[in-house]
Design a protein around this motif. Structure first.
Motif, short mmCIF file in Angstrom:
data_model
loop_
_atom_site.label_atom_id
_atom_site.label_comp_id
_atom_site.label_asym_id
_atom_site.label_seq_id
_atom_site.Cartn_x
_atom_site.Cartn_y
_atom_site.Cartn_z
N ILE A 131 48.61 29.31 80.68
CA ILE A 131 48.70 28.02 79.99
C ILE A 131 47.44 27.86 79.14
N PRO A 132 47.55 28.03 77.83
CA PRO A 132 46.33 28.08 77.00
C PRO A 132 45.67 26.71 76.81
N ASP A 133 44.37 26.75 76.68
CA ASP A 133 43.60 25.58 76.26
C ASP A 133 43.82 25.45 74.76
N GLU A 134 44.69 24.50 74.35
CA GLU A 134 45.12 24.43 72.95
C GLU A 134 44.03 23.95 72.00
N LYS A 135 42.90 23.52 72.54
CA LYS A 135 41.76 23.19 71.65
C LYS A 135 41.10 24.46 71.12
N LYS A 136 41.24 25.55 71.87
CA LYS A 136 40.61 26.81 71.49
C LYS A 136 41.60 27.89 71.08
N TYR A 137 42.82 27.82 71.65
CA TYR A 137 43.75 28.93 71.47
C TYR A 137 45.14 28.44 71.07
N ASP A 138 45.67 29.01 70.01
CA ASP A 138 47.01 28.69 69.56
C ASP A 138 48.03 29.34 70.49
N PRO A 139 48.99 28.57 71.05
CA PRO A 139 49.93 29.13 72.02
C PRO A 139 50.75 30.31 71.49
N PHE A 140 51.16 30.25 70.22
CA PHE A 140 51.94 31.35 69.66
C PHE A 140 51.08 32.60 69.50
N PHE A 141 49.84 32.41 69.07
CA PHE A 141 48.94 33.57 68.98
C PHE A 141 48.74 34.19 70.36
N VAL A 142 48.56 33.35 71.37
CA VAL A 142 48.36 33.86 72.74
C VAL A 142 49.55 34.70 73.17
N PHE A 143 50.76 34.22 72.90
CA PHE A 143 51.95 34.98 73.27
C PHE A 143 51.93 36.36 72.63
#
Length: 386
Positions: free
Chosen positions: A101-113
């Motif tokens: 579950i990404p910290d969306e302040k630092k990491y874009d969820p789609f990029f993480v995937f």
């Protein structure tokens, strides 16, 4: 553009799932997806349907394990290094899956995937083993796996957006495929369940059977040359390229290839395949040599039953009794209506173009997946800039 190396654990919260005991059926219902590895399809971003769902009671009990939308779920027990999915709504996962579950302040969820998809092969290297002999990556080992990310979240979003454009097209095509198959299935039901086929108003019906004169009912087993389970090849045997295609029981398309001539039988065309594990039936009209593990191959005696009628007849069977449906006997004993040749021919002419469109869309999706998977590592290793 500056990139840094981080661990998966740095991205945000990591949750390992669990399975409510089947001895408590009240934990199962229709409210929240319960994602297991068998629900995930390789190459597909989301998991739109799951075999089981949590009830509200299970939600309250396991609320600390609730996975929010746009979390990346990776299989870490069993067939690791192959399956990954992105949640598109609130979901739960089982113990064979870790969710990031990404910290969306630092990491874009789609990029993480996509970043995790790019290092999916590394998950296997973190295998800790288990007493049962199954592949097993512990949560702590999973969290220490390294990847590189841009510091700038806007750059992450650009990369995520480029790759998402491919998956958006794939998902739109899957929706079109579903509509086309539903339309074909509705035509089948209208003709052969409600008996409102072409010229039915001028057709005589047999009083005893209730069928049009000249029609009959048989069991599927009598209409098959053979039905067999093809399981010589395991997923680890698949190759990305090769001489001989292997059919995927999940989507009716190519799961991989083999160059091993020892497993090659006659090229199968056309055929209906039924997945033991997926409980899905697919029609295939391109040559292949083997089915993925757990695939049942069905060869009708009467070629006129194909291409559309036999597939849609089998697709109309209730496969909810999964434990029994895994056995050949189940499929062989199911009844099938055998219409007269003229009606069968007219139906196939009406229904097959719809299925043919689904095949074209599957082919297009395969090309989109290949293009996306070529682009993915190049964006992640900065061979191509955004």
């Amino acid at each position: 553009m500056s990139w840094i190396q981080i661990s998966i654990g740095d991205i945000g919260k990591v949750i390992t799932g669990n399975t409510p005991p089947k001895s408590n059926p009240e934990f199962y219902g229709n409210d929240y997806k319960f994602i297991k590895p068998t629900d995930m399809e390789i190459g597909q971003r989301y998991t739109p349907i799951t075999e089981d769902y949590y009830s509200e009671l299970a939600y309250k009990k396991y609320i600390n394990s609730l996975i929010p939308p746009l979390s990346t779920c990776v299989v870490t027990i069993g067939s690791i290094g192959k399956k990954i999915t992105l949640t598109n709504d609130f979901s739960f996962i089982n113990q064979a899956v870790n969710a990031v579950i990404p910290d969306e302040k630092k990491y874009d969820p789609f990029f993480v995937f996509y970043a995790l998809k790019n290092i999916l092969h590394k998950v296997k290297s973190a295998d800790t083993g288990a007493s049962s002999g199954r592949e097993n990556v512990s949560k702590s080992n999973f969290m220490t796996l390294k990847l590189e990310v841009p510091i700038d979240i806007e750059t992450q979003k650009k990369i995520g957006s480029v790759l998402s454009s491919f998956d958006d097209l794939i998902e739109n095509n899957l929706k079109r495929i579903k509509l086309l198959e539903e339309t074909a299935q509705n035509i089948y039901k209208e003709w052969f369940v409600n008996f409102r086929f072409a010229n039915y108003e001028h057709t005589a019906f047999d009083v005893e059977s209730g069928l049009p004169v000249g029609w009959s009912v048989d069991i599927i087993g009598n209409q098959l040359l053979t039905i067999k389970r093809n399981g010589k090849l395991k997923t680890d045997d698949y190759e990305l390229e090769g001489k001989f295609p292997i059919i995927d029981q999940a989507n009716g398309f190519i799961a991989g290839y083999t160059n091993n001539e020892e497993v090659v039988q006659d090229l199968h065309l056309p055929i209906v395949v039924f997945g033991d594990h997926t409980r899905r039936v697919k029609f295939v009209n391109f040559p292949f040599v083997s089915g993925a593990d757990g695939t049942q191959l069905m060869f009708p005696k009467n070629e006129n039953l194909l291409p559309a009628y036999f597939y849609l007849s089998i697709n109309n069977i209730d496969l909810s009794n999964y434990a029994y449906a895994r056995h050949y006997k189940f499929m062989k004993e199911q009844p099938i209506i055998i219409p007269d040749e003229k009606t069968l021919d007219e139906f196939n002419k009406k229904a097959y173009p719809l299925l043919e469109q689904t095949i074209h869309l599957l082919n297009y999706n395969q090309k989109l997946k290949e293009a996306r998977d070529i682009l993915l590592p190049r964006l992640m290793n900065r061979t191509i800039d955004v």
